[in-house]
Design an enzyme around this catalytic site. Sequence first.
Site, PDB file in Angstrom:
ATOM      1  N   GLU A  45       0.857  -1.182   0.000  1.00  0.00           N
ATOM      2  CA  GLU A  45       0.000   0.000   0.000  1.00  0.00           C
ATOM      3  C   GLU A  45       0.895   1.233   0.000  1.00  0.00           C
ATOM      4  O   GLU A  45       1.709   1.394   0.922  1.00  0.00           O
ATOM      5  CB  GLU A  45      -0.878   0.040   1.263  1.00  0.00           C
ATOM      6  N   TRP A  46       0.759   2.083  -1.018  1.00  0.00           N
ATOM      7  CA  TRP A  46       1.485   3.353  -0.963  1.00  0.00           C
ATOM      8  C   TRP A  46       0.612   4.368  -0.240  1.00  0.00           C
ATOM      9  O   TRP A  46      -0.424   4.777  -0.765  1.00  0.00           O
ATOM     10  CB  TRP A  46       1.861   3.874  -2.353  1.00  0.00           C
ATOM     11  N   ARG A  47       1.063   4.755   0.969  1.00  0.00           N
ATOM     12  CA  ARG A  47       0.355   5.764   1.748  1.00  0.00           C
ATOM     13  C   ARG A  47       0.838   7.142   1.291  1.00  0.00           C
ATOM     14  O   ARG A  47       1.776   7.697   1.840  1.00  0.00           O
ATOM     15  CB  ARG A  47       0.611   5.530   3.248  1.00  0.00           C
ATOM     16  N   ARG A  81      -4.750   8.891   2.895  1.00  0.00           N
ATOM     17  CA  ARG A  81      -5.543   8.847   4.128  1.00  0.00           C
ATOM     18  C   ARG A  81      -5.714  10.267   4.651  1.00  0.00           C
ATOM     19  O   ARG A  81      -4.732  10.971   4.887  1.00  0.00           O
ATOM     20  CB  ARG A  81      -4.812   7.961   5.158  1.00  0.00           C
ATOM     21  N   GLU A  85      -9.256  10.691   9.260  1.00  0.00           N
ATOM     22  CA  GLU A  85      -9.258   9.233   9.455  1.00  0.00           C
ATOM     23  C   GLU A  85      -7.853   8.697   9.786  1.00  0.00           C
ATOM     24  O   GLU A  85      -7.542   7.540   9.519  1.00  0.00           O
ATOM     25  CB  GLU A  85      -9.864   8.527   8.232  1.00  0.00           C
ATOM     26  N   HIS A 142     -12.147   4.421   9.234  1.00  0.00           N
ATOM     27  CA  HIS A 142     -11.238   4.262  10.379  1.00  0.00           C
ATOM     28  C   HIS A 142     -11.699   5.088  11.563  1.00  0.00           C
ATOM     29  O   HIS A 142     -12.174   6.204  11.383  1.00  0.00           O
ATOM     30  CB  HIS A 142      -9.831   4.778  10.026  1.00  0.00           C
ATOM     31  N   LYS A 169     -13.328  -2.367   3.980  1.00  0.00           N
ATOM     32  CA  LYS A 169     -12.301  -2.347   5.042  1.00  0.00           C
ATOM     33  C   LYS A 169     -12.684  -1.424   6.203  1.00  0.00           C
ATOM     34  O   LYS A 169     -13.074  -0.277   5.985  1.00  0.00           O
ATOM     35  CB  LYS A 169     -10.968  -1.893   4.440  1.00  0.00           C
ATOM     36  N   ARG A 211      -4.963  -8.767  14.069  1.00  0.00           N
ATOM     37  CA  ARG A 211      -4.113  -8.791  12.870  1.00  0.00           C
ATOM     38  C   ARG A 211      -3.645 -10.214  12.590  1.00  0.00           C
ATOM     39  O   ARG A 211      -3.341 -10.579  11.467  1.00  0.00           O
ATOM     40  CB  ARG A 211      -2.921  -7.856  13.056  1.00  0.00           C
ATOM     41  N   SER A 230       2.282   1.949   9.494  1.00  0.00           N
ATOM     42  CA  SER A 230       1.390   3.036   9.060  1.00  0.00           C
ATOM     43  C   SER A 230       0.190   3.142   9.988  1.00  0.00           C
ATOM     44  O   SER A 230      -0.682   3.987   9.788  1.00  0.00           O
ATOM     45  CB  SER A 230       0.914   2.801   7.623  1.00  0.00           C
ATOM     46  N   GLN A 234       0.775  -2.715  14.072  1.00  0.00           N
ATOM     47  CA  GLN A 234       1.225  -3.568  12.960  1.00  0.00           C
ATOM     48  C   GLN A 234       2.446  -4.388  13.394  1.00  0.00           C
ATOM     49  O   GLN A 234       3.353  -3.882  14.042  1.00  0.00           O
ATOM     50  CB  GLN A 234       1.555  -2.727  11.726  1.00  0.00           C
TER      51      GLN A 234
HETATM   52  O1  LIG Z   1      -6.712   1.081   6.357  1.00  0.00           O
HETATM   53  C1  LIG Z   1      -5.588   0.696   6.627  1.00  0.00           C
HETATM   54  C2  LIG Z   1      -5.353  -0.204   7.727  1.00  0.00           C
HETATM   55  C3  LIG Z   1      -4.381   0.395   8.712  1.00  0.00           C
HETATM   56  O2  LIG Z   1      -4.986   1.507   9.346  1.00  0.00           O
HETATM   57  C4  LIG Z   1      -4.040  -0.623   9.803  1.00  0.00           C
HETATM   58  O3  LIG Z   1      -4.558  -0.485  10.903  1.00  0.00           O
HETATM   59  O4  LIG Z   1      -3.267  -1.550   9.523  1.00  0.00           O
HETATM   60  C5  LIG Z   1      -3.120   0.820   7.981  1.00  0.00           C
HETATM   61  C6  LIG Z   1      -3.402   1.788   6.839  1.00  0.00           C
HETATM   62  O5  LIG Z   1      -2.195   2.101   6.170  1.00  0.00           O
HETATM   63  C7  LIG Z   1      -4.405   1.190   5.889  1.00  0.00           C
HETATM   64  O6  LIG Z   1      -4.779   2.147   4.935  1.00  0.00           O
END
Ligand SMILES: O=C1C[C@@](O)(C(=O)O)C[C@@H](O)[C@@H]1O
Length: 254
Positions: A45-47, A81, A85, A142, A169, A211, A230, A234
């Site tokens: 994912e490119w943020r 993002r 959010e 989010h 999501k 996760r 991000s 994680q």
């Molecule tokens: O929506 C998500 C999920 C996320 O927020 C996470 O909690 O892993 C991480 C974000 O980069 C991604 O866009």
Amino acid sequence: MSLRIKSITLGDGIPRICVPITGKSREEILSQSEIIARSQPDLVEWRSDYYEDVLKGESALQILESLSGIFGGIPVIFTFRSVEEGGNKEISVWEYQTLNIAVAQQAKADLIDVEVYRKDFNACSMIRQIHHLNGKVVGSNHNFQITYESEKMAEILYGMDECGADILKLAMMPKTPEDILRLFEVTRQVSDNTQKPVVTMSMGNLGKISRIGGGVFGSAITFASAVDVSAPGQIPLSEMRHILATIYNSTAKQ
Ligand SMILES: O=C1C[C@@](O)(C(=O)O)C[C@@H](O)[C@@H]1O
């Protein structure tokens, strides 16, 4: 239930691992990407909201051009993002629309993240436009403070489905273990009732279990870090691979 993007299948019972790219400059983005590509995650994912020049002219498109070369067969999600959010940069609705449509027209990103519940924004119309350009959409929502009531979480995910998103999501912040249980329940219920892959996570330290275990309840993607996180909670990619291989008895790359 399942969706094929390039060589990967989403929603077949084994969660796929997505690694975020969080560089602030072109150099940082490309050097992170080289490192991430070597570890061969399922998706990246490119943020783009981390990138200082994202809203300057064609800069974002130039980065995407480079990323598609670096990642080859690995699907790339384009995400801006918003601050509301949990993102890093202010963006007006107009800029948000212009950016996402330009990315869809360029067709280098395999998926575009759309914040379906952004204020004063017609997400359904944007999703239609992206589809018209043959793009695919991750609908997202989010909350970095709380976990909503179960009904509200389900409504959010079904609403994304009705709006046409290809992936649904939802990321919540748990305050108690029960919050995570409710997220699991909703994930299970919604993923049983839609044809689309569902992706959910409970963030922060407490939420780490989601996760790892979310796939059991129907979550199709889990986000793991290779260079930088991000979002809170994680887990590093190498650890995640071992854990997923144990839980899902998968043949995922080690
Ligand atoms: O929506 C998500 C999920 C996320 O927020 C996470 O909690 O892993 C991480 C974000 O980069 C991604 O866009």
